[in-house]
Design a protein around this motif. Structure first.
Motif, mmCIF file in Angstrom:
data_model
loop_
_atom_site.group_PDB
_atom_site.id
_atom_site.type_symbol
_atom_site.label_atom_id
_atom_site.label_comp_id
_atom_site.label_asym_id
_atom_site.label_seq_id
_atom_site.Cartn_x
_atom_site.Cartn_y
_atom_site.Cartn_z
ATOM 1 N N ASP A 191 0.816 -1.217 0.000
ATOM 2 C CA ASP A 191 0.000 0.000 0.000
ATOM 3 C C ASP A 191 0.846 1.261 0.000
ATOM 4 O O ASP A 191 0.382 2.327 0.386
ATOM 5 N N GLN A 192 2.086 1.150 -0.457
ATOM 6 C CA GLN A 192 2.979 2.300 -0.475
ATOM 7 C C GLN A 192 3.753 2.348 -1.788
ATOM 8 O O GLN A 192 4.080 1.313 -2.360
ATOM 9 N N VAL A 193 4.021 3.559 -2.234
ATOM 10 C CA VAL A 193 4.889 3.766 -3.387
ATOM 11 C C VAL A 193 6.093 4.559 -2.886
ATOM 12 O O VAL A 193 5.940 5.633 -2.302
ATOM 13 N N HIS A 194 7.271 4.026 -3.082
ATOM 14 C CA HIS A 194 8.515 4.667 -2.653
ATOM 15 C C HIS A 194 9.221 5.221 -3.883
ATOM 16 O O HIS A 194 9.287 4.560 -4.914
ATOM 17 N N VAL A 195 9.741 6.429 -3.765
ATOM 18 C CA VAL A 195 10.498 7.052 -4.850
ATOM 19 C C VAL A 195 11.924 7.275 -4.354
ATOM 20 O O VAL A 195 12.130 7.830 -3.277
#
Length: 71
Positions: A39-43
Motif C-alpha cells: 500500500d505504499q509507493v517509494h520514490v
C-alpha cells in the motif's frame, strides 16, 4: 492528529507511476526509481544516473525526482 491513509487499487498505482515517469528531468536522465509495496509507493533518486560533471551535488537529480512526484 495523524495523517489520513487511503488504499489505492493496483490499477491506479500503475497509472500514477506511469504519469510520474513521464515527468521532465534534467538532461532527460530520468534519475528515479520506484518501489511499490502493498500500500505504499517509494520514490528513490538513482545515483547511477547522476551527471557528475554537470550536477556534482545531485541537486538537479533531486529536482527531477521532485518533478516526478509532482507530475
Amino acid at each position: 492528529m495523524g495523517a489520513a491513509t487511503t488504499t489505492l487499487s493496483p490499477t491506479l498505482v500503475r497509472q500514477l507511476v506511469g504519469a510520474a515517469v513521464a515527468a521532465p528531468s534534467v538532461h532527460n536522465t530520468q534519475p528515479w526509481l520506484f518501489r511499490i509495496d502493498d500500500d505504499q509507493v517509494h520514490v528513490y533518486a538513482d545515483a547511477s544516473r547522476q551527471l557528475a560533471a554537470q550536477d556534482p551535488d545531485g541537486r538537479a537529480m533531486l529536482m527531477s525526482c521532485g518533478a516526478a512526484l509532482l507530475n
